[in-house]
Scaffold this motif. Sequence first.
Motif: not given
Length: 230
Positions: A92-121
């Motif tokens: 269960x920990x491995x599953x949670x780690x993979x989902x948590x890591x993916x969610x962190x990456x996806x949410x950060x990038x999508x929020x940045x895109x929604x706010x119109x921030x640069x590709x670098x950010x």
Amino acid sequence: MNSLILTLISIVLTITVYFGATALSRRVVSPFTTPILTATIVMIVILSSFDISYEQYSSAKEWITSLLGPATVALAVPLYKNREIIMEKLMPAVFGLVIGTLSTILSAVWISKTLGLSDTIQATSAVKAVTTPVAIEAVVLIGGDPALAAAFVITSGIFGAVFGPALLTVTNISDPFSRGLGIGTVSHGIGTSQAVAEGPVTGAVSSVAMGASAIITSIILPWVYPLIQL
């Protein structure tokens, strides 16, 4: 002032401020008295008041940072003592780690895109939840800024240490294993320092999650990030 003397004074001052912040957190229990937060604020105020630049303070920072290696190794002690609990919940920990890591990456990038921030950010925000050495190397692979990545990592860690435990409590997550897994996955070393204060199981699991999420991020990031940009 001689640079060596300034370095020694800075080291002693940093340690003193942190111990003071720790004492304050014991007297006043609040997310806003988390030692890493209050110590950071006090140090910024002191350095600014005496017109000490970051470059002048950096030599002291390097001395203190060198202790992170032994401190990280020391986390193996509670990890070993709680190895049976960790192995019992490994899958269960491995599953949670993979989902948590993916969610962190996806949410950060999508929020940045929604706010119109640069590709670098956008690229740099993808590594905000992993430890600094991994972040500054991994972010180069996707066109991010290593210096900005370090700032994002520190900020993310402080927010995780301050608000992570409170948020877990509000959502009725009281199991030490689950709390450690969540904090370590998204708040790396800074969050783990707070998890250790909660108890040996929480600290041990958080240290494992911190290392595992860094490994997972470095492996999947070059493949996942281009897909997010489609």
